[in-house]
Enzyme design. Structure first.
Site, mmCIF file in Angstrom:
data_model
loop_
_atom_site.group_PDB
_atom_site.id
_atom_site.type_symbol
_atom_site.label_atom_id
_atom_site.label_comp_id
_atom_site.label_asym_id
_atom_site.label_seq_id
_atom_site.Cartn_x
_atom_site.Cartn_y
_atom_site.Cartn_z
ATOM 1 N N ARG A 1 0.825 -1.216 0.000
ATOM 2 C CA ARG A 1 0.000 0.000 0.000
ATOM 3 C C ARG A 1 0.857 1.263 0.000
ATOM 4 O O ARG A 1 0.519 2.259 -0.633
ATOM 5 C CB ARG A 1 -0.954 0.008 1.196
ATOM 6 N N GLU B 1 2.122 1.511 -3.461
ATOM 7 C CA GLU B 1 1.011 1.928 -4.316
ATOM 8 C C GLU B 1 0.761 3.436 -4.186
ATOM 9 O O GLU B 1 0.561 4.126 -5.189
ATOM 10 C CB GLU B 1 -0.255 1.147 -3.917
ATOM 11 N N SER C 1 16.929 13.335 -2.195
ATOM 12 C CA SER C 1 17.920 12.341 -1.788
ATOM 13 C C SER C 1 17.271 11.270 -0.930
ATOM 14 O O SER C 1 16.414 11.560 -0.095
ATOM 15 C CB SER C 1 19.039 13.012 -0.997
#
Length: 192
Positions: free
Chosen positions: A120, A123, A146
């Site tokens: 998740r 995602e 970075s």
């Protein structure tokens, strides 16, 4: 390299040849030793009855960095080593020494993407990735955030309906892309 699961407060590491990627320079012995050390460090954390937040507070680091240290994904520095030994008194001197002398393998096994929390998060980053990139470029210019000069912190807040909500903060230094001018290159050319 390993999956670490906690069941009823007892931590254990699961190793499987199918889950351990082939890592150049890392033998199966190194991977096994790291997994066993990680289990011992997790056990010491459980015995000390410390959350990652409380451990991080004792070490003076973020909660995610404390987790990385415990999981063998960050190198233990001498100044933090003393604090870690004080926080986890059952941790052996050998494990603390190994955590300081071994360079961590900062990678992940793609199998971890199947774990729901990890998936998740991945995602969300991929779904919002283009918008995040656009805003970074608008506010900072042509460059990237970075992941080395970087802080990550995880916590919770309460939503407007009283629900618990997860808050993940990424705080990375902005690294501008450069124009690669010949006169600025201090390395000898491979064509010389």
């Amino acid at each position: 390299m390993m999956l670490v699961r906690s069941t009823n407060g007892v931590s254990r590491c699961l190793l499987s040849s199918q889950l351990i990627p082939s890592l150049r320079g890392y033998s199966s012995v190194n991977v096994t030793e790291q997994a066993e050390r990680t289990k011992r460090v997790l056990d010491a954390k459980v015995q000390a009855n410390l959350s990652y937040d409380s451990l991080a507070s004792k070490l003076g680091v973020t909660n995610t960095y404390a987790a990385q240290l415990i999981l063998g994904q960050a190198k233990l520095t001498p100044d933090i080593a003393a604090k870690l030994q004080a926080a986890l008194p059952t941790l052996s001197d050998k494990d603390v020494q190994d955590m300081q002398s071994n360079f961590p393998m900062r990678t992940f096994n793609s199998e971890i993407l199947k774990e729901p929390n990890v998936y998740r998060t991945y995602e969300a980053i991929t779904h919002y990735g283009e918008a995040i990139k656009t805003i970074i470029n608008e506010q900072c210019g042509d460059g990237i955030m970075s992941a080395i000069d970087f802080y990550c912190d995880v916590g919770t807040t309460t939503g407007k309906s009283g629900e618990k909500r997860v808050v993940i903060t990424f705080n990375g230094k902005f690294l501008p892309h450069i124009v690669q001018k010949v006169e600025d290159n201090t390395a000898k050319s491979p064509r010389d």
